[in-house]
Motif scaffolding. Structure first.
Motif, PDB file in Angstrom:
ATOM      1  N   ASP A   1      37.411  44.689  12.777  1.00  0.00           N
ATOM      2  CA  ASP A   1      38.423  45.541  12.154  1.00  0.00           C
ATOM      3  C   ASP A   1      37.744  46.861  11.785  1.00  0.00           C
ATOM      4  OD1 ASP A   1      36.856  44.932   9.988  1.00  0.00           O
ATOM      5  OD2 ASP A   1      38.464  44.143   8.727  1.00  0.00           O
ATOM      6  N   GLY A   2      38.444  47.705  11.070  1.00  0.00           N
ATOM      7  CA  GLY A   2      37.875  49.010  10.726  1.00  0.00           C
ATOM      8  C   GLY A   2      36.603  48.890   9.904  1.00  0.00           C
ATOM      9  N   ASN A   3      36.557  47.907   9.012  1.00  0.00           N
ATOM     10  CA  ASN A   3      35.364  47.710   8.182  1.00  0.00           C
ATOM     11  C   ASN A   3      34.156  47.341   9.034  1.00  0.00           C
ATOM     12  OD1 ASN A   3      36.352  48.220   5.593  1.00  0.00           O
ATOM     13  ND2 ASN A   3      37.221  46.174   5.414  1.00  0.00           N
TER      14      ASN A   3
ATOM     15  N   HIS B   1      31.201  47.036  19.537  1.00  0.00           N
ATOM     16  CA  HIS B   1      31.315  46.349  18.244  1.00  0.00           C
ATOM     17  C   HIS B   1      31.527  44.837  18.448  1.00  0.00           C
ATOM     18  CE1 HIS B   1      31.530  50.251  16.468  1.00  0.00           C
ATOM     19  NE2 HIS B   1      32.721  50.530  16.963  1.00  0.00           N
TER      20      HIS B   1
ATOM     21  N   GLN C   1      32.590  54.781  17.740  1.00  0.00           N
ATOM     22  CA  GLN C   1      32.889  54.283  16.380  1.00  0.00           C
ATOM     23  C   GLN C   1      34.246  53.586  16.302  1.00  0.00           C
ATOM     24  OE1 GLN C   1      32.637  57.935  14.168  1.00  0.00           O
ATOM     25  NE2 GLN C   1      30.407  58.057  14.336  1.00  0.00           N
ATOM     26  N   ASP C   2      35.080  53.777  17.298  1.00  0.00           N
ATOM     27  CA  ASP C   2      36.432  53.210  17.263  1.00  0.00           C
ATOM     28  C   ASP C   2      36.372  51.678  17.294  1.00  0.00           C
ATOM     29  OD1 ASP C   2      39.418  54.326  18.104  1.00  0.00           O
ATOM     30  OD2 ASP C   2      39.045  52.222  18.568  1.00  0.00           O
ATOM     31  N   ALA C   3      37.232  51.045  16.494  1.00  0.00           N
ATOM     32  CA  ALA C   3      37.199  49.576  16.398  1.00  0.00           C
ATOM     33  C   ALA C   3      37.479  48.896  17.735  1.00  0.00           C
ATOM     34  CB  ALA C   3      38.207  49.098  15.355  1.00  0.00           C
TER      35      ALA C   3
ATOM     36  N   PRO D   1      34.075  53.496   3.244  1.00  0.00           N
ATOM     37  CA  PRO D   1      34.226  54.704   4.068  1.00  0.00           C
ATOM     38  C   PRO D   1      33.529  55.924   3.476  1.00  0.00           C
ATOM     39  CG  PRO D   1      36.326  53.549   3.906  1.00  0.00           C
ATOM     40  CD  PRO D   1      35.373  52.825   3.004  1.00  0.00           C
TER      41      PRO D   1
ATOM     42  N   ALA E   1      33.709  47.785  12.245  1.00  0.00           N
ATOM     43  CA  ALA E   1      33.325  48.883  13.146  1.00  0.00           C
ATOM     44  C   ALA E   1      32.499  49.928  12.390  1.00  0.00           C
ATOM     45  CB  ALA E   1      34.578  49.528  13.738  1.00  0.00           C
ATOM     46  N   ARG E   2      32.884  50.198  11.160  1.00  0.00           N
ATOM     47  CA  ARG E   2      32.135  51.193  10.372  1.00  0.00           C
ATOM     48  C   ARG E   2      30.736  50.680  10.042  1.00  0.00           C
ATOM     49  NH1 ARG E   2      35.506  51.521   6.854  1.00  0.00           N
ATOM     50  NH2 ARG E   2      34.647  50.167   5.264  1.00  0.00           N
TER      51      ARG E   2
ATOM     52  N   TYR F   1      42.017  40.496  17.151  1.00  0.00           N
ATOM     53  CA  TYR F   1      41.376  40.419  15.840  1.00  0.00           C
ATOM     54  C   TYR F   1      41.796  39.146  15.091  1.00  0.00           C
ATOM     55  CZ  TYR F   1      40.659  40.831  10.930  1.00  0.00           C
ATOM     56  OH  TYR F   1      40.301  40.522   9.644  1.00  0.00           O
TER      57      TYR F   1
END
Ligand code: SF4
Length: 368
Positions: A143-145, A169, A162-164, A199, A147-148, A125
């Protein structure tokens, strides 16, 4: 669920570029192209809120303005600048990374992801972030953002997808970055996740890419990402003893591994929560006295219990005050521990984490 098609990706890139130019938050690290400064910001932003990094980043750069100054610094000085940010391992790895860049790479950060990933502390990352943001290279970052955002745009309902870490992704971001400035698009994707596609309660009405969003079209945005059942954090119990000698207070530098590695704390002794505090009083006094080679007497009763929540751990620390039977000299290491004095409230050089400040605040007449 199929991948987004090229037309959707093209529209997304255009929408994101326009929106980012108009709406991006004015964050200090977005005003620089200095790869070192961007590297520092990316490390700080991991696990830490933007508002906190806004205070720490300029201070850190004022103290260590370039790779050479960070590489030449003592680890204590680096940890001191990091005090309160938490996750001190990040600071130590950043310091090691700067030494590597200074010693082996002539002080210049490489432009390529592979070159960046060879630096201690720089993972996939961070390499993508430095390469895309500082050098405008087509280097993906998830990152998590991100991926979401992608999970919602593509309506990925499978929690595994959905996992980063999921490769889908990374492929998505690569395709987006091909369609404009990677510097702009990489930051725009993260910004969208941080400020609009949040989120909980995504602001679809104010979203620049809502027209191409499958989750919104299907009305499933609130169900993505799937709610995860978190494992409860492990609860650990300690005693902390504030040992005084005149205006001096004994401090212990934590070991090189584990939580709070390398930073200053009051001396800690593991506590058995199944036994009463009083029943462990003599063991605690003997343990601390043994560190110093002098008898330590504990005050009447505990001063309080400090609770501190780490990401996967909760510590409950019973605070006690202790007094030395006589003055002792402390220098360097004793019994594998590093001890020092806080004198008149001034800490020895090095990092002082938030937990330590909480423990000091529980002691009477102590200046953290
Ligand atoms: Fe996220 Fe809503 Fe925008 Fe879709 S429309 S990307 S769910 S904010």
């Amino acid at each position: 669920m199929s991948e987004l098609d090229d037309r959707s990706i093209g529209g997304l890139a255009r929408g994101l570029s326009r929106w980012f130019a108009a709406e991006a938050r004015d964050l200090a690290w977005r005003r620089t192209r200095d790869p070192y400064a961007i590297w520092v910001s990316e490390i700080m932003l991991q696990q830490t809120r933007v508002e906190t990094v806004e205070r720490y980043w300029p201070r850190f750069l004022a103290r260590f303005p370039d790779v050479a100054s960070l590489a030449a610094a003592d680890e204590d000085a680096v940890l001191e600048q990091w005090s309160g940010l938490g996750y001190y391992r990040r600071a130590r790895l950043l310091h090691q990374g700067a030494k590597h860049v200074h010693g082996a790479l002539g002080g210049e950060l490489p432009r390529s992801v592979s070159g960046l990933r060879a630096i201690p502390g720089i993972g996939r990352y961070t390499a993508g972030a430095i390469a895309s943001i500082a050098f405008d290279e087509q280097a993906a970052l998830v990152d998590g953002n991100v991926a979401r955002v992608h999970s919602r745009l593509a309506a990925l309902v499978d929690p595994k997808a959905q996992d980063a870490k999921h490769e889908g992704h990374w492929r998505f971001v690569e395709r987006v970055l091909e369609r404009g400035s990677p510097r702009v698009l990489a930051q725009a994707l993260m910004e969208l996740g941080a400020t609009v596609c949040t989120p909980r309660s995504p602001n679809c009405g104010g979203c620049p890419v809502s027209r191409g969003c499958r989750a919104r079209a299907e009305g499933v945005q609130a169900a993505i990402p799937a709610v995860r059942i978190k494992k409860p954090a492990a609860e650990l119990h300690y005693f902390a003893v504030g040992v005084r000698s005149g205006d001096r207070l004994l401090m212990e530098r934590r070991g090189d591994t584990g939580l709070l590695a390398g930073v200053w704390c009051l001396p800690l002794v593991a506590r058995d929560p199944r036994r009463t505090v009083e029943a462990q009083r003599d063991e605690v006094a003997a343990g601390i006295g043994g560190l110093l080679g002098v008898k330590v007497s504990l005050g009447e009763g505990e001063l309080g219990v400090v609770k501190h929540v780490f990401s996967h751990r909760v510590w409950h620390v019973v605070v006690w005050e202790g007094r030395l039977a006589r003055r002792v000299k402390i220098a360097g290491r004793r019994d594998g521990l590093r001890l020092g004095w806080s004198v008149g409230g001034v800490m020895p050089e090095g990092g002082v984490p938030t937990l330590t400040r909480k423990l000091l605040a529980a002691l009477p007449a102590t200046t953290p």
